[in-house]
Write an enzyme that holds these catalytic residues in place. Structure first.
Site, mmCIF file in Angstrom:
data_model
loop_
_atom_site.group_PDB
_atom_site.id
_atom_site.type_symbol
_atom_site.label_atom_id
_atom_site.label_comp_id
_atom_site.label_asym_id
_atom_site.label_seq_id
_atom_site.Cartn_x
_atom_site.Cartn_y
_atom_site.Cartn_z
ATOM 1 N N ASP A 12 -4.206 0.768 -2.342
ATOM 2 C CA ASP A 12 -3.052 0.132 -2.997
ATOM 3 C C ASP A 12 -1.826 0.076 -2.091
ATOM 4 O OD1 ASP A 12 -4.578 0.036 -5.470
ATOM 5 O OD2 ASP A 12 -4.114 2.169 -5.680
ATOM 6 N N GLU A 13 -2.043 0.028 -0.778
ATOM 7 C CA GLU A 13 -0.917 0.008 0.162
ATOM 8 C C GLU A 13 -0.368 -1.403 0.380
ATOM 9 O OE1 GLU A 13 -3.871 3.196 1.609
ATOM 10 O OE2 GLU A 13 -3.973 1.056 1.116
ATOM 11 N N GLY A 16 -3.843 -6.568 0.941
ATOM 12 C CA GLY A 16 -4.118 -7.966 0.647
ATOM 13 C C GLY A 16 -3.029 -8.885 1.154
ATOM 14 N N GLY A 39 -8.971 -3.951 -5.661
ATOM 15 C CA GLY A 39 -8.350 -5.228 -6.003
ATOM 16 C C GLY A 39 -7.172 -5.490 -5.104
ATOM 17 N N GLN A 221 -9.704 0.145 -0.357
ATOM 18 C CA GLN A 221 -9.242 1.525 -0.593
ATOM 19 C C GLN A 221 -8.408 2.049 0.598
ATOM 20 O OE1 GLN A 221 -12.919 1.142 -1.297
ATOM 21 N NE2 GLN A 221 -12.457 0.664 -3.410
ATOM 22 N N THR A 236 -13.983 7.491 -2.851
ATOM 23 C CA THR A 236 -14.827 6.347 -3.183
ATOM 24 C C THR A 236 -16.220 6.582 -2.615
ATOM 25 O OG1 THR A 236 -14.857 3.916 -3.240
ATOM 26 C CG2 THR A 236 -14.240 4.972 -1.134
ATOM 27 N N LYS A 328 6.375 -2.250 1.023
ATOM 28 C CA LYS A 328 7.160 -1.847 -0.149
ATOM 29 C C LYS A 328 8.399 -1.028 0.197
ATOM 30 C CE LYS A 328 3.900 -2.459 -3.875
ATOM 31 N NZ LYS A 328 3.487 -1.983 -5.199
#
Length: 422
Positions: A12-13, A16, A39, A221, A236, A328
């Site tokens: 989630d870093e 994408g 995702g 991941q 995972t 972020k």
């Protein structure tokens, strides 16, 4: 040129977005591990695309590939192709290739995943997508490959062989064995739909590199969810570090030119497992809301905390990053002061490297240094040099801690909100 991108934390870093931004400069973009338990969200203008299997470079002119190390849920993949088609983006076999050896996630994998998690005394926090059981079958040589699924004669025979053992396993877990054979005919249809996309990914990549074309390998991941090197058992089911890209894709390690690590300006985690800097109070909630920290796949709220330098340094060791993309940074707007965990206290001793065992990591007390924050909204800044001095100082401090140059800073979810650092 062969470039590998991996997450440096717990996933989630923002991989994408970075793949989407860089993908235009690469001829091929390939996913090398994981499944639809991961995702990624790509935002272009007012359009948002949430993808789970198709590589992030879908909105570029690149050739997209799904490697043999990925486990594929055909229902999810076909739904993604249809979703993109309805948005005016055609995913033809010329655009997307899927390796013939990619393992197929079957309904019994999903059922066993759910049942096994329900029976655990100590939960892992699995996404219940069948990922782990599909990888188990790959290792035990009982997998269904895409090539099998697409073969109308071979697939029923393979299921005749596999069905009895899967039915027994589900009965042992207290489930309904009818799920094993109930949708075989549907999966035959999925095989026919995906057959035109079948390719030999290793051959394609090596041929492309031989001809001077550029390849970008995308991981899912993050490093600390790696099946070997991560925070066991809260990991995972595949290897998430950069070296595994070569294994999963069939490309030799001497062909790697660059390894880019994606690092969030703070840290998050979904599911169970140690997270030393997790904040259960106002800071954690502020980061969660400002960063929209909810899982793309599950919608679960992510656990949030300050940047963890010991874990980040471990990721640098595991991946040998040649550069870092810091994402972020804008989420820290308005927080003053800002804390960075530079080490841990464990059993009365100060350590700067994560302990080997997850149980020990869970007992670590973070040791913080503080830096000045900034009050400005940085989401519309056009150049790194225009950031507030405190924001630039924070970026340089992370760079100093990691010992790797930061080449990209993301200040928002859109493509345009990326700053390239000289």
């Amino acid at each position: 040129m062969f470039t590998i991108i991996t997450g440096a934390q717990f996933g989630d870093e923002g991989k994408g977005k970075i793949v989407d931004v860089l993908g235009k400069d690469y001829d091929l973009v390939v996913r090398f591990q994981g499944g639809n338990n991961a995702g990624h969200t790509v935002i272009v203008g007012d359009d948002t695309y949430k993808l789970h299997l198709i590589p992030s470079g879908v909105l570029t002119d690149s050739r997209l590939l799904i490697g043999p190390g990925v486990v594929v849920d055909p229902i999810v993949l076909i739904q993604e192709i249809e979703m993109l088609r309805s948005a005016g983006i055609e995913i033809t076999p010329e655009k997307l290739g899927i390796d013939a050896k990619a393992s197929i996630i079957m309904p019994y994998h999903i059922e066993m995943d759910k049942l096994r998690e329900q029976r655990r005394t100590k939960k892992i926090g699995t996404t219940a997508r069948g990922i782990g059981f599909a990888y188990i079958d790959k290792i035990s040589r009982d997998e269904v490959r895409l090539a099998d699924l697409a073969n109308r004669d071979a697939f029923p025979r393979l299921m005749d062989e596999l069905a009895p053992q899967k039915e027994r396993a589900i009965i042992d877990l207290g489930g309904d064995p009818g799920v094993v054979r109930g949708s075989i005919s549907d999966y035959t249809g999925y095989g026919a739909t995906l057959e035109p996309y079948i390719t030999d990914v290793s051959h394609e990549l090596n041929r492309a590199l031989d001809s001077g074309r550029d390849v970008l390998a995308e991981g899912a991941q993050g490093a600390h969810l790696d099946i070997i090197h991560g925070t066991q058992k809260y990991v995972t089911s595949s290897s998430t570090v950069a070296g595994s890209a070569c294994t999963y894709l069939g490309v030799g390690p001497t062909r790697v030119d660059h390894v880019i690590g994606i690092v969030k300006a703070y840290i998050t985690r979904v599911g169970e497992g140690p997270l030393p800097t997790e904040d259960h109070g106002e800071i954690g909630e502020t980061l969660r809301k400002a960063g929209a920290e909810f899982g793309t796949t599950t919608g679960r709220p992510r656990r949030c905390g300050w940047f963890d330098a010991p874990l980040a340094r471990k990721s640098v060791e595991l991946n040998a990053y040649t550069s870092i993309a810091l994402t972020k940074l804008d989420v820290l707007d308005g927080l003053d002061p800002i804390s960075i965990c530079t080490g841990y206290e464990l059993d009365g001793k100060l350590i700067e490297h994560p302990p080997i065992l997850s149980s020990d990591l869970a007992r670590c007390v973070p040791v913080y240094e503080t830096m000045d924050g900034w009050c400005e909204d940085i989401t519309s800044v056009d150049a790194f040099s225009d950031l507030p001095a405190a924001a630039k100082d924070y970026v340089h401090r992370i760079e100093e801690i990691l010992g790797v140059g930061i080449g990209i800073v993301s200040i928002g979810p859109k493509r345009s909100q990326v700053l390239f650092v000289e």
